[in-house]
Motif scaffolding. Sequence first.
Motif, mmCIF file in Angstrom:
data_model
loop_
_atom_site.group_PDB
_atom_site.id
_atom_site.type_symbol
_atom_site.label_atom_id
_atom_site.label_comp_id
_atom_site.label_asym_id
_atom_site.label_seq_id
_atom_site.Cartn_x
_atom_site.Cartn_y
_atom_site.Cartn_z
ATOM 1 N N GLY A 65 0.790 -1.227 0.000
ATOM 2 C CA GLY A 65 0.000 0.000 0.000
ATOM 3 C C GLY A 65 0.820 1.274 0.000
ATOM 4 N N VAL A 66 2.146 1.155 0.210
ATOM 5 C CA VAL A 66 2.991 2.348 0.186
ATOM 6 C C VAL A 66 3.124 2.854 -1.250
ATOM 7 C CG1 VAL A 66 5.343 3.208 0.526
ATOM 8 C CG2 VAL A 66 4.281 1.773 2.258
ATOM 9 N N ASP A 67 2.940 4.156 -1.432
ATOM 10 C CA ASP A 67 3.040 4.778 -2.753
ATOM 11 C C ASP A 67 4.509 4.858 -3.153
ATOM 12 O OD1 ASP A 67 2.921 6.274 -5.040
ATOM 13 O OD2 ASP A 67 1.874 7.979 -4.149
ATOM 14 N N MET A 68 4.891 4.093 -4.169
ATOM 15 C CA MET A 68 6.274 4.074 -4.632
ATOM 16 C C MET A 68 6.505 5.013 -5.809
ATOM 17 S SD MET A 68 6.887 -0.055 -4.391
ATOM 18 C CE MET A 68 8.510 0.061 -5.157
ATOM 19 N N GLN A 69 5.452 5.711 -6.228
ATOM 20 C CA GLN A 69 5.558 6.588 -7.387
ATOM 21 C C GLN A 69 5.830 8.042 -7.010
ATOM 22 O OE1 GLN A 69 5.571 5.064 -10.309
ATOM 23 N NE2 GLN A 69 5.201 3.151 -9.199
ATOM 24 N N HIS A 70 5.641 8.380 -5.740
ATOM 25 C CA HIS A 70 5.830 9.757 -5.303
ATOM 26 C C HIS A 70 6.788 9.789 -4.110
ATOM 27 C CE1 HIS A 70 1.907 9.841 -7.399
ATOM 28 N NE2 HIS A 70 2.348 11.005 -7.833
ATOM 29 N N LYS A 89 14.287 28.429 -4.358
ATOM 30 C CA LYS A 89 14.459 27.378 -5.362
ATOM 31 C C LYS A 89 14.002 26.022 -4.813
ATOM 32 C CE LYS A 89 18.816 28.321 -6.298
ATOM 33 N NZ LYS A 89 20.162 28.246 -6.925
ATOM 34 N N LEU A 90 14.405 25.720 -3.597
ATOM 35 C CA LEU A 90 14.032 24.427 -3.010
ATOM 36 C C LEU A 90 12.542 24.373 -2.690
ATOM 37 C CD1 LEU A 90 17.074 23.829 -0.640
ATOM 38 C CD2 LEU A 90 16.484 22.508 -2.688
ATOM 39 N N GLY A 91 11.986 25.495 -2.241
ATOM 40 C CA GLY A 91 10.557 25.536 -1.958
ATOM 41 C C GLY A 91 9.728 25.325 -3.214
ATOM 42 N N GLU A 92 10.133 25.982 -4.302
ATOM 43 C CA GLU A 92 9.436 25.822 -5.584
ATOM 44 C C GLU A 92 9.566 24.385 -6.085
ATOM 45 O OE1 GLU A 92 9.560 27.713 -10.106
ATOM 46 O OE2 GLU A 92 10.602 28.699 -8.454
ATOM 47 N N HIS A 93 10.756 23.807 -5.931
ATOM 48 C CA HIS A 93 10.987 22.416 -6.331
ATOM 49 C C HIS A 93 10.067 21.472 -5.549
ATOM 50 C CE1 HIS A 93 13.087 18.676 -7.232
ATOM 51 N NE2 HIS A 93 13.360 18.507 -5.957
ATOM 52 N N SER A 94 9.894 21.742 -4.250
ATOM 53 C CA SER A 94 9.081 20.858 -3.415
ATOM 54 C C SER A 94 7.602 20.928 -3.775
ATOM 55 C CB SER A 94 9.273 21.205 -1.934
ATOM 56 O OG SER A 94 8.545 22.367 -1.572
ATOM 57 N N VAL A 95 7.183 22.071 -4.290
ATOM 58 C CA VAL A 95 5.768 22.235 -4.660
ATOM 59 C C VAL A 95 5.500 21.702 -6.069
ATOM 60 C CG1 VAL A 95 3.962 23.919 -5.154
ATOM 61 C CG2 VAL A 95 5.385 24.184 -3.112
ATOM 62 N N ASN A 96 6.361 22.077 -7.006
ATOM 63 C CA ASN A 96 6.099 21.775 -8.410
ATOM 64 C C ASN A 96 6.611 20.416 -8.871
ATOM 65 O OD1 ASN A 96 4.936 24.321 -8.684
ATOM 66 N ND2 ASN A 96 6.898 25.276 -9.191
ATOM 67 N N GLU A 97 7.701 19.937 -8.263
ATOM 68 C CA GLU A 97 8.308 18.683 -8.716
ATOM 69 C C GLU A 97 7.989 17.507 -7.798
ATOM 70 O OE1 GLU A 97 9.692 18.505 -11.605
ATOM 71 O OE2 GLU A 97 9.618 20.671 -11.989
ATOM 72 N N THR A 98 8.330 17.623 -6.529
ATOM 73 C CA THR A 98 8.138 16.478 -5.610
ATOM 74 C C THR A 98 6.738 16.437 -5.022
ATOM 75 O OG1 THR A 98 8.859 17.672 -3.614
ATOM 76 C CG2 THR A 98 10.568 16.639 -4.982
ATOM 77 N N LYS A 99 6.031 17.575 -5.057
ATOM 78 C CA LYS A 99 4.674 17.687 -4.503
ATOM 79 C C LYS A 99 4.664 17.516 -2.986
ATOM 80 C CE LYS A 99 3.353 17.855 -8.803
ATOM 81 N NZ LYS A 99 3.083 19.164 -9.430
ATOM 82 N N VAL A 100 5.824 17.686 -2.345
ATOM 83 C CA VAL A 100 5.910 17.549 -0.888
ATOM 84 C C VAL A 100 5.404 18.819 -0.198
ATOM 85 C CG1 VAL A 100 7.523 17.355 1.039
ATOM 86 C CG2 VAL A 100 7.758 15.848 -0.941
ATOM 87 N N GLY A 101 5.708 19.983 -0.762
ATOM 88 C CA GLY A 101 5.194 21.230 -0.199
ATOM 89 C C GLY A 101 5.915 21.680 1.058
ATOM 90 N N ILE A 102 7.243 21.784 0.989
ATOM 91 C CA ILE A 102 8.023 22.241 2.131
ATOM 92 C C ILE A 102 7.913 23.760 2.253
ATOM 93 C CG2 ILE A 102 10.373 22.469 3.035
ATOM 94 C CD1 ILE A 102 11.017 19.792 1.670
ATOM 95 N N ARG A 103 7.755 24.233 3.502
ATOM 96 C CA ARG A 103 7.647 25.665 3.749
ATOM 97 C C ARG A 103 8.911 26.177 4.441
ATOM 98 N NH1 ARG A 103 2.767 28.128 3.291
ATOM 99 N NH2 ARG A 103 4.175 29.933 3.313
ATOM 100 N N PHE A 104 9.683 26.982 3.731
ATOM 101 C CA PHE A 104 10.839 27.666 4.322
ATOM 102 C C PHE A 104 10.302 28.926 4.995
ATOM 103 C CE2 PHE A 104 12.862 24.857 1.420
ATOM 104 C CZ PHE A 104 14.166 24.695 1.839
ATOM 105 N N ARG A 105 10.375 28.992 6.313
ATOM 106 C CA ARG A 105 9.767 30.104 7.038
ATOM 107 C C ARG A 105 10.817 31.093 7.547
ATOM 108 N NH1 ARG A 105 5.929 25.815 8.561
ATOM 109 N NH2 ARG A 105 3.916 26.404 7.672
#
Length: 269
Positions: free
Chosen positions: A10-15, A203-219
């Motif tokens: 059941g673990v998602d191996m695609q993301h 750059k890393l924040g944009e990468h996390s949203v657009n590429e990995t879909k993880v959505g990391i927030r640099f605060r």
Amino acid sequence: MDRPAWAPEGVDMQHPSPARMYDALLGGSHNFAVDRMAAEMGTKLVPDLPRLALSNRAFLRRAVRFMLDAGIRQFLDIGSGIPTAGNVHEIVHEIDPQARVLYVDIDPVAVVHSRTILQGRERAGAIEADLRKSDELIAAVRETGLIDFDEPVGLLLIAVLHLVQDEDDPAGKVAALREVVAPGSLIAISHLTSAMRPEDAGKLGEHSVNETKVGIRFRSEDAIVAMFRGWGMVAPGVVELPAWRPESERDQHEKPGRSLGLAGVARKD
């Protein structure tokens, strides 16, 4: 893609997942190709990203030792990630084999591996729970019987709150934990920041949203400091990862003024 024997059904191996990407950055082996690819892409954007992972891991070690020196004998590690060398229970049980450690993570791979390495240990355990659902998480912790909220607890929120979006109120989740723990409890937080290197953080924040879909927030530093509201800060306060009570030059994985992470420890009076 073939499912490794260690990967639960059941673990998602695609993301990619944050826990497995972090494992890849630390050189671990419990990650998928998609996690390694995401970590490699991040490192291409910011070449010293693996040093950030090492710096964060070193802060965890120092914070746990500080808590042990302060008399804490039960630890709740939320967002604990994939088990790697220098796990919290290893650090803790080297000092006091009777101390208790509970790992909590949203990633089933992290939980399965934690339980595997903890087999036969009555003073440590691992559960799957979501920090964004703090009431359910606290209830699940109580059910284990490992953590007694009537006694001081060492709360570890290491590299997890930047995965909680603004609408899910990360500071509110910290406040909910503060309400349930006993006076004398300590909390350690590390968090990705845009304070020192806004361009790289962007750059890393944009990468996390657009590429990995993880959505990391640099605060910002102010936003991270605000997460400690209601706690009494321990010196030196909220500082760059390598600057929090370094024990030797080996803790200096990042140059001063260059860290992408801030960290601090605080006490509930």
